[in-house]
Design an enzyme around this catalytic site. Sequence first.
Site, PDB file in Angstrom:
ATOM      1  N   ASP A 285       0.845  -1.182   0.000  1.00  0.00           N
ATOM      2  CA  ASP A 285       0.000   0.000   0.000  1.00  0.00           C
ATOM      3  C   ASP A 285       0.885   1.238   0.000  1.00  0.00           C
ATOM      4  O   ASP A 285       1.746   1.381   0.849  1.00  0.00           O
ATOM      5  CB  ASP A 285      -0.873  -0.032   1.258  1.00  0.00           C
TER       6      ASP A 285
ATOM      7  N   TYR B 105     -13.114  13.771  -4.860  1.00  0.00           N
ATOM      8  CA  TYR B 105     -12.040  13.339  -5.755  1.00  0.00           C
ATOM      9  C   TYR B 105     -11.331  14.537  -6.388  1.00  0.00           C
ATOM     10  O   TYR B 105     -10.102  14.632  -6.383  1.00  0.00           O
ATOM     11  CB  TYR B 105     -12.647  12.448  -6.836  1.00  0.00           C
TER      12      TYR B 105
ATOM     13  N   LYS C 244      -7.535  16.006  -5.568  1.00  0.00           N
ATOM     14  CA  LYS C 244      -6.563  16.162  -6.661  1.00  0.00           C
ATOM     15  C   LYS C 244      -6.036  17.597  -6.690  1.00  0.00           C
ATOM     16  O   LYS C 244      -4.836  17.829  -6.844  1.00  0.00           O
ATOM     17  CB  LYS C 244      -7.207  15.824  -8.010  1.00  0.00           C
TER      18      LYS C 244
ATOM     19  N   ASN D  60     -10.736  11.448 -19.984  1.00  0.00           N
ATOM     20  CA  ASN D  60     -11.245  10.086 -19.779  1.00  0.00           C
ATOM     21  C   ASN D  60     -10.511   9.083 -20.661  1.00  0.00           C
ATOM     22  O   ASN D  60     -10.855   8.908 -21.827  1.00  0.00           O
ATOM     23  CB  ASN D  60     -12.742  10.022 -20.112  1.00  0.00           C
TER      24      ASN D  60
ATOM     25  N   ALA E  33      -1.615   6.417  -8.843  1.00  0.00           N
ATOM     26  CA  ALA E  33      -2.497   5.626  -7.979  1.00  0.00           C
ATOM     27  C   ALA E  33      -3.606   6.498  -7.405  1.00  0.00           C
ATOM     28  O   ALA E  33      -3.406   7.682  -7.150  1.00  0.00           O
ATOM     29  CB  ALA E  33      -1.694   5.026  -6.834  1.00  0.00           C
TER      30      ALA E  33
ATOM     31  N   SER F 208      -6.617  15.096 -12.501  1.00  0.00           N
ATOM     32  CA  SER F 208      -7.877  14.801 -13.164  1.00  0.00           C
ATOM     33  C   SER F 208      -8.494  16.020 -13.841  1.00  0.00           C
ATOM     34  O   SER F 208      -9.052  16.903 -13.175  1.00  0.00           O
ATOM     35  CB  SER F 208      -8.847  14.247 -12.107  1.00  0.00           C
TER      36      SER F 208
ATOM     37  N   ILE G 161     -16.854   3.642 -22.370  1.00  0.00           N
ATOM     38  CA  ILE G 161     -16.512   2.839 -23.551  1.00  0.00           C
ATOM     39  C   ILE G 161     -16.239   1.391 -23.143  1.00  0.00           C
ATOM     40  O   ILE G 161     -16.786   0.443 -23.723  1.00  0.00           O
ATOM     41  CB  ILE G 161     -15.313   3.461 -24.308  1.00  0.00           C
TER      42      ILE G 161
END
Lengths: 310, 310
Positions: free
Chosen positions: B52, B141, B145, B170, B73, B116, B185
Amino acid sequence: MTKKVLVIGGCGFIGSHIVDALLAAGVSVRVLDRRPETFREPLPEVEYNFGDFSDPFQLLEALESVDAVMHCASTTVPSTSNVDPVADITGNLISTVRLLKLLRQMNIKKLVYLSSGGTVYGVPQHNPVTEDHPQNPISSYGIVKSAIEKYIYMEEQLGDLSAVVLRASNPYGPRQGHTGIQGIIGTYLWKLARGENLEVWGDGTVVRDFIYVRDMADICVAALHSDQSGVFNAGAGEGNSVNDIVQAVRAATGKDFQPSYRNARSYDVPRIVLDIERAKAAFGWAPRVSLQDGVSESWKWVQSQARAQG
Amino acid sequence: MTKKVLVIGGCGFIGSHIVDALLAAGVSVRVLDRRPETFREPLPEVEYNFGDFSDPFQLLEALESVDAVMHCASTTVPSTSNVDPVADITGNLISTVRLLKLLRQMNIKKLVYLSSGGTVYGVPQHNPVTEDHPQNPISSYGIVKSAIEKYIYMEEQLGDLSAVVLRASNPYGPRQGHTGIQGIIGTYLWKLARGENLEVWGDGTVVRDFIYVRDMADICVAALHSDQSGVFNAGAGEGNSVNDIVQAVRAATGKDFQPSYRNARSYDVPRIVLDIERAKAAFGWAPRVSLQDGVSESWKWVQSQARAQG
């Protein structure tokens, strides 16, 4: 209309003045803080809860039956937050995220949060700094404040919260202790009262936005009573150099001291002044106390404390 | 020149392609991840450390004698991070702040971080979105980030680190599992391979920036070998609607399916496309695989997997 407010951090320097201003406005006040005020006896009108706001159970108890929350607690200060950023994140960011969850669960829809105009922007690209200035903090303190602001914004988007974020400049005034560069006025006055020498890092041209703490408390109360939400700079809207402060302190104290000039510190931003037009327009508020008057009031208070301490 | 790279999260969908691209570029690769790849046997050229990355001791061991770190990660995904923001902060923000401290202590000066582009900006005020667009995330999230980016920036200012932050759109392609809206997708192709019905939330006009995962891996390697630093959008630079995806999937698979249209989800941003000019200029990189070619490649891979699973 707000009837009962929880002030988290209400025994601190700024918090104690917010409590005064809320009481003057006829609002019931509960305080959550780790310890009593340093310079005053507990106020009989205030309900004190002593405990850690990062403890969810104490926070839950403190939130019971309040209409609004004024959050002005911080477990860190800008100059030391980089020593242990993990403690900064745990003590401030995680605790505030838990607070937001509890507010939602308990249906408390009004929050005023004291953020930091001196650290969230980083080195200003222009002055005065408006609220949409890019955020490039160079302290963990500023990064955590910025992240807290974003969690508050998200909670407003996804839930029913109405929040005002106030990005404070450098408050000064009675009940300020010795707190380094952010609290240079308090530090200077205490040193003078004790007959100690004053120090200036660099040539004294570093400029900050100093706001008298009662003006700061007033904007907090105005924000609490307003139906506006969003992010607002909260400062004097004007810059004063360290040399200006030295002059104001000379005039207030009548002492013709000479400070010792030391090497400049690499992490001091040369100049930051907040643009406060958005807050003025939204809250019908404006700072009322000039630097000279504020320093004089602060000096009176320091003298009274110095006398009391013998 | 980088000789040995630690890829944190190198067994994930994107990470596995970064590993491939690094090996192809002649770089030695060590991987730190919690478990082996889902769809491939371990590669003989790669040194795997299973553990981890939030465990400082395992991280310390993994960092031994590497020149650079590629950090891709994440313990959370955008759609679920709001369920437990504290776990998001602990697992990602605190772990990465610890990583930065270790990098400084171990004198490792190069970092590429996968941020992101789909979440840090929030609802776009304009499209395509440039890197200086305001950051108003509506997921934990995205907030985490954004805070990680700020700690990286601070470390660059105060220490010797040179870092590239890539704000990914994406990614899709081979080795993508079933991963909800971000991985629409992969989800569609897997459902078709299993003879299941496809679902569209809303009217299919939601637009995203889909990048073929090998183009994504290429920009990661280019960033690692570059002496540039800063924040860069990493996407295809063009938008495709869910209806466009449906068309490309029909063409790639030769199946003339009809998706079921469901109610729109309130938290889907209507349109976000990244401006990728800054990355193109800095790295001499550009996406090379068209949506139709990428979807066809992905379909070949899904079919091979579906056959292997019987």
